[in-house]
Design an enzyme around this catalytic site. Structure first.
Site, PDB file in Angstrom:
ATOM      1  N   CYS A   1      17.858  53.457 -32.483  1.00  0.00           N
ATOM      2  CA  CYS A   1      17.256  53.844 -33.751  1.00  0.00           C
ATOM      3  C   CYS A   1      18.314  54.518 -34.607  1.00  0.00           C
ATOM      4  O   CYS A   1      19.060  55.367 -34.118  1.00  0.00           O
ATOM      5  CB  CYS A   1      16.091  54.799 -33.497  1.00  0.00           C
ATOM      6  SG  CYS A   1      15.266  55.332 -35.013  1.00  0.00           S
ATOM      7  N   LEU A   2      18.369  54.135 -35.882  1.00  0.00           N
ATOM      8  CA  LEU A   2      19.364  54.731 -36.779  1.00  0.00           C
ATOM      9  C   LEU A   2      19.125  56.230 -36.944  1.00  0.00           C
ATOM     10  O   LEU A   2      20.046  56.961 -37.297  1.00  0.00           O
ATOM     11  CB  LEU A   2      19.320  54.028 -38.140  1.00  0.00           C
ATOM     12  CG  LEU A   2      19.713  52.534 -38.107  1.00  0.00           C
ATOM     13  CD1 LEU A   2      19.439  51.883 -39.453  1.00  0.00           C
ATOM     14  CD2 LEU A   2      21.172  52.374 -37.712  1.00  0.00           C
TER      15      LEU A   2
ATOM     16  N   GLY B   1      16.362  47.003 -38.835  1.00  0.00           N
ATOM     17  CA  GLY B   1      15.102  47.412 -39.458  1.00  0.00           C
ATOM     18  C   GLY B   1      15.235  48.809 -40.029  1.00  0.00           C
ATOM     19  O   GLY B   1      16.123  49.565 -39.636  1.00  0.00           O
TER      20      GLY B   1
ATOM     21  N   HIS C   1       7.474  54.614 -36.911  1.00  0.00           N
ATOM     22  CA  HIS C   1       8.086  55.545 -37.882  1.00  0.00           C
ATOM     23  C   HIS C   1       7.057  55.988 -38.933  1.00  0.00           C
ATOM     24  O   HIS C   1       7.082  57.131 -39.385  1.00  0.00           O
ATOM     25  CB  HIS C   1       9.270  54.898 -38.600  1.00  0.00           C
ATOM     26  CG  HIS C   1      10.556  54.927 -37.833  1.00  0.00           C
ATOM     27  ND1 HIS C   1      11.172  56.099 -37.448  1.00  0.00           N
ATOM     28  CD2 HIS C   1      11.370  53.931 -37.399  1.00  0.00           C
ATOM     29  CE1 HIS C   1      12.303  55.809 -36.804  1.00  0.00           C
ATOM     30  NE2 HIS C   1      12.446  54.500 -36.756  1.00  0.00           N
TER      31      HIS C   1
ATOM     32  N   GLN D   1      12.817  57.038 -43.074  1.00  0.00           N
ATOM     33  CA  GLN D   1      14.171  57.289 -42.559  1.00  0.00           C
ATOM     34  C   GLN D   1      15.146  57.660 -43.672  1.00  0.00           C
ATOM     35  O   GLN D   1      16.202  58.230 -43.410  1.00  0.00           O
ATOM     36  CB  GLN D   1      14.697  56.078 -41.776  1.00  0.00           C
ATOM     37  CG  GLN D   1      13.927  55.838 -40.471  1.00  0.00           C
ATOM     38  CD  GLN D   1      14.448  54.648 -39.714  1.00  0.00           C
ATOM     39  OE1 GLN D   1      14.064  53.508 -39.965  1.00  0.00           O
ATOM     40  NE2 GLN D   1      15.359  54.879 -38.782  1.00  0.00           N
TER      41      GLN D   1
ATOM     42  N   HIS E   1       8.344  49.170 -33.613  1.00  0.00           N
ATOM     43  CA  HIS E   1       9.249  50.328 -33.721  1.00  0.00           C
ATOM     44  C   HIS E   1       9.167  50.922 -35.132  1.00  0.00           C
ATOM     45  O   HIS E   1       9.054  52.139 -35.299  1.00  0.00           O
ATOM     46  CB  HIS E   1      10.675  49.862 -33.386  1.00  0.00           C
ATOM     47  CG  HIS E   1      11.754  50.868 -33.618  1.00  0.00           C
ATOM     48  ND1 HIS E   1      12.519  51.399 -32.598  1.00  0.00           N
ATOM     49  CD2 HIS E   1      12.238  51.451 -34.761  1.00  0.00           C
ATOM     50  CE1 HIS E   1      13.387  52.259 -33.098  1.00  0.00           C
ATOM     51  NE2 HIS E   1      13.254  52.299 -34.420  1.00  0.00           N
ATOM     52  N   GLU E   2       9.202  50.050 -36.140  1.00  0.00           N
ATOM     53  CA  GLU E   2       9.152  50.527 -37.532  1.00  0.00           C
ATOM     54  C   GLU E   2       7.784  51.112 -37.867  1.00  0.00           C
ATOM     55  O   GLU E   2       7.683  52.124 -38.571  1.00  0.00           O
ATOM     56  CB  GLU E   2       9.478  49.396 -38.517  1.00  0.00           C
ATOM     57  CG  GLU E   2      10.824  48.700 -38.340  1.00  0.00           C
ATOM     58  CD  GLU E   2      11.991  49.635 -38.210  1.00  0.00           C
ATOM     59  OE1 GLU E   2      11.902  50.792 -38.664  1.00  0.00           O
ATOM     60  OE2 GLU E   2      13.014  49.235 -37.625  1.00  0.00           O
TER      61      GLU E   2
END
Ligand code: GNR
Ligand code: NI
Length: 174
Positions: A94-95, A46, A140, A51, A136-137
């Site tokens: 998480c990236l 995702g 962000h 990000q 999660h997204e």
């Protein structure tokens, strides 16, 4: 399509609240294509626009396995309509928080409405990993990272580690 740089914690940009998209036009679709390519390259399941430094309420997700056909999902201006009382726990990464993982508990299922790649309004009932990933997204979009749910001590240890790694990398690159 372009692979963009993924911002990592600590970066004040990641803490910014993202703004609604007014219209899903070709510029937005081009951004979504870049997000997808960046996510596949990382690789991740995702990605939120913030990000890659764009504070717009856009999410891309693909939960397909390596040997399966790709299954990109695009969510513009997502809103949670309902979430289950029951929670489920997943080991999250998480990236933007590289190489750190933790069990995070969130509602097990959620129903959302959003605009798709064509700009059409849709609803979706998500469960399991998809429900976790969507939440999660969506965090962000509010400037929230999964480490915000950990104890102050665990969170500060992770941020300290990431700051050090960043400083080391800067020395190597410069
Ligand atoms: O690649 C990712 N894996 C993942 C695993 C468990 C819960 C959430 C995620 S999302 C993450 C990619 C990412 O950072 N998206 O913002
Ligand atoms: Ni993330």
């Amino acid at each position: 399509m372009t692979i963009r740089k993924i911002l990592t914690e600590p970066d004040p940009f990641l803490r910014q609240k993202s703004e609604n998209v007014e219209k899903v036009d070709d510029n937005i679709r081009s951004l979504m294509n870049d997000m997808l390519e960046t996510m596949y390259d990382a690789p991740g399941i995702g990605l939120a626009a913030i990000q890659i430094g764009v504070p717009k309420r856009i999410i891309v997700i693909d939960l397909s396995k390596n040997d399966e056909k790709k299954n990109p999902q695009y969510f513009v201006n997502p809103v949670i309509i309902t979430k289950s009382k029951k929670d489920a726990s997943y080991e999250e990464g998480c990236l933007s928080v590289p190489n750190q993982f933790a069990e995070i508990s969130r509602p097990d299922t959620c129903k959302i409405k959003f605009l798709n790649y064509e700009g059409e309004e849709k609803t979706l009932e998500a469960k399991g990993l998809l429900a976790t990933c969507i939440q999660h997204e969506m965090d962000h979009l509010e400037g929230i990272l999964f480490i915000d749910y950990l104890s102050k001590l665990k969170k500060s240890m992770i941020i300290k580690k990431l700051s050090k790694q960043k400083k080391t990398l800067e020395r190597i690159v410069v």
